[in-house]
Design an enzyme around this catalytic site. Structure first.
Site, PDB file in Angstrom:
ATOM      1  N   LYS A  54      -2.146 -10.029   6.195  1.00  0.00           N
ATOM      2  CA  LYS A  54      -2.721  -9.676   7.663  1.00  0.00           C
ATOM      3  C   LYS A  54      -2.844  -8.304   7.518  1.00  0.00           C
ATOM      4  CE  LYS A  54      -1.795  -8.048  11.318  1.00  0.00           C
ATOM      5  NZ  LYS A  54      -2.607  -7.096  11.709  1.00  0.00           N
ATOM      6  N   CYS A  71       0.520   8.075   3.681  1.00  0.00           N
ATOM      7  CA  CYS A  71       1.957   8.015   3.762  1.00  0.00           C
ATOM      8  C   CYS A  71       2.686   9.163   3.233  1.00  0.00           C
ATOM      9  CB  CYS A  71       2.613   6.711   3.624  1.00  0.00           C
ATOM     10  SG  CYS A  71       2.454   6.104   2.075  1.00  0.00           S
TER      11      CYS A  71
END
Ligand SMILES: NC(=O)C1=CN([C@@H]2O[C@H](COP(=O)(O)OP(=O)(O)OC[C@H]3O[C@@H](n4cnc5c(N)ncnc54)[C@H](O)[C@@H]3O)[C@@H](O)[C@H]2O)C=CC1
Ligand SMILES: O=C(O)/C=C/C=C(\O)C(=O)O
Length: 499
Positions: free
Chosen positions: A185, A294
């Site tokens: 996903k 990140c």
């Protein structure tokens, strides 16, 4: 390379789910897919409903249960995975183009970094697989003890928008190398390149059903996927708040979870550093990938004796970074991924000022490139680590510089964060480096280098940066479970019952 065009690499009008080797093209809730370079709608995402998620998981389950992939000899799986890597190389420019049009990441970064990394994810795990047979744990008291590693089953792989294909393909390669099936996903913001990649997996010989795709919003498609009773484990990269919701749902189903979340990583520049290299590294650390990483070195801690020199050089170089269309091979800073995100990043300029920080460069959108979602490479000098720009992940081209005096102070500031993903240390003085290494609390520390990656090594953080590790053996441990087998080497005497 010339700027690629849509005529060369057509973009699908509609991105739907990819189940059992085919796009589903069902009707449903639609979301626009936007080119952040000029805010143009370039495709339409058709969201997968809970029923479609169910079909995808069932497809993965059937592929797992009938052994069409995990039952293949290791050599056959390796050959397919190498073929995937070859196809990614062959389609490098197309995948880079799709990713660029969807995420705004500059082509040069995609062509040299993220797309080759996608190919390498598959090559790496193909080779890794060849090195790891089941382990024999030796004999004990007339028994041979074997510990087998077996695939866990159906993996839900949920990815972010900042490096969509590179990060999702890392999860897919890790999951299927060890025989699992999966349902991916991707972020609803950036579905294009991952969708095209599904076709390449089939072309390479991954049997239909082994890797399925569902697209849609996290709260709809993502939640249905994590909660699905036939999903056996979940690997997630994204935001900390989302991770909390996913943990609750996965916890309910007792599903193993790997969470790779955000960061507010300290990039510590000691006075003993080679300052020119430290400036180079700090620029890459915060501005590559448009600052949407990140592991960005977003808190740059600089020792006071070199503060002025560092600040001058850093701000001057940041002002010279080439901002422009991500399709232009010369562009170093492209647009941010979506409009709301740019607004959020821009909002931190006022937040910084309110906390007494000084703006050193940037701090504004780029008028000439409107309606694209551009934002100037920005740096502020914070008074101390209590400022919100030191504490909150901004996830954009926004550096916060914080001065320090002593090494103790530097390490204390570095650790004074809810996050703990990575840290960077710049110093040519070995005792300084060694002390910093032992004191810094983060999943990874890079010394005198920005963001290098060895796929054999565990990747992941601590605290609000998540838990779980992926890469090499860590991926093997996550995507498999251990099955202990005891085999008698001599007929054992078994107590006789019921006589
Ligand atoms: N690599 C990283 O560490 C990343 C960190 N972030 C951080 O997260 C912040 C928010 O960015 P978002 O794109 O909104 O990240 P997010 O965490 O909302 O989205 C990441 C993925 O999770 C899915 N998702 C969202 N809610 C879900 C749910 N309840 N169940 C299952 N799946 C769900 C999304 O659809 C997407 O595929 C960013 O501003 C940044 O601070 C974002 C992207 C990557
Ligand atoms: O190298 C990896 O496996 C992960 C890298 C993660 C990022 O670059 C990110 O999420 O920004």
């Amino acid at each position: 390379m010339n700027q690629p065009t849509q005529a060369e690499f057509p973009i699908r009008e509609q991105v739907s789910s990819f189940i059992e080797g085919r796009y589903t093209r069902t009707a449903g809730h639609e979301l626009p897919v936007i080119f952040p370079g000029d805010a143009r709608r370039i495709s339409t995402l058709v969201e997968a409903s809970a029923d479609e998620v169910d079909a995808a998981v069932r497809s993965a389950r059937a592929a797992f249960d009938d052994g069409r992939w995990r039952g293949l000899p290791v050599e056959a799986r390796q050959a397919v995975m190498r073929k995937v890597a070859d196809l990614v190389d062959k389609h490098r420019d197309e995948l880079a183009y799709l990713e660029c049009m969807n995420s705004g990441i500059p082509m040069r970064h995609l062509q040299k970094g993220q797309i080759p990394r996608t190919a390498y994810n598959f090559r790496f795990f193909a080779e890794f697989l060849g090195q790891h047979a089941e382990k024999l744990h030796g004999q004990t008291d007339g028994y041979l003890t074997l510990v087998l590693r077996e695939p866990v089953g159906v993996a839900a792989l949920i990815g972010p928008w900042n490096a969509p294909l590179a990060l999702t393909s890392m999860k897919i390669a890790g999951a299927i190398a060890f025989g699992n099936s999966c349902v991916c996903k991707p972020s609803e913001v950036t579905p294009l390149a991952v969708a095209r990649f599904m076709e390449l997996l089939i072309e390479a010989g991954v049997p239909p059903g082994v890797v399925n795709l569902v697209n849609g919003r996290g709260g709809v498609t993502g939640e249905a996927l994590v909660a699905h009773p036939q999903v056996d484990l979940v690997s997630f990269t994204g935001g900390t708040q989302t991770a909390r919701r996913i943990s609750a749902s996965a916890g309910e189903g007792l599903k193993p979870l790997s969470l790779e979340l955000g960061g507010k990583s300290a990039n510590i520049v000691f006075e003993s550093a080679d300052l020119e290299r430290a400036v180079d590294g700090a620029l890459v650390g915060i501005f590559s990938n448009n600052g949407q990483q990140c592991l960005a070195g977003s808190r740059i801690l600089v020792q006071r004796p070199v503060l002025d020199r560092f600040v001058d050089a850093f701000a001057q170089r940041a002002r010279r970074l080439r901002i422009g269309s991500p399709l232009d091979p010369a562009t170093e800073i492209g647009p941010l991924a979506f409009q709301a995100h740019r607004q959020r990043v821009a909002g931190y300029v006022d937040i910084a000022r309110a906390d007494g920080a000084q703006l050193l460069c940037g701090g504004a959108t780029v008028e000439a490139l409107e309606p694209g979602f551009y934002f100037q490479p920005t740096a502020v000098l914070a008074r101390d680590n209590t400022a919100r720009v030191c504490r909150e992940e901004i996830f954009g081209p926004f550096a916060t510089i914080v001065p320090f005096d002593t090494q103790d102070e530097a390490c204390a500031i570095a650790n004074d964060s809810e996050f703990g993903l990575v840290s960077y240390v710049w110093s040519d003085h070995q005792p300084t480096v060694m002390r910093a290494l032992s004191e810094i609390r983060a999943g990874m520390v890079w010394v005198n280098t920005p963001m290098t990656r060895d796929l054999r090594a565990p990747f992941g953080g601590i605290k609000a940066s998540g838990y779980g590790r992926e890469g090499g053996e860590s991926s093997m441990k996550f995507y498999t479970f251990e099955k202990t087998v005891m085999l008698p080497t001599v007929p054992p005497s078994i107590p006789r019952m019921g006589i």
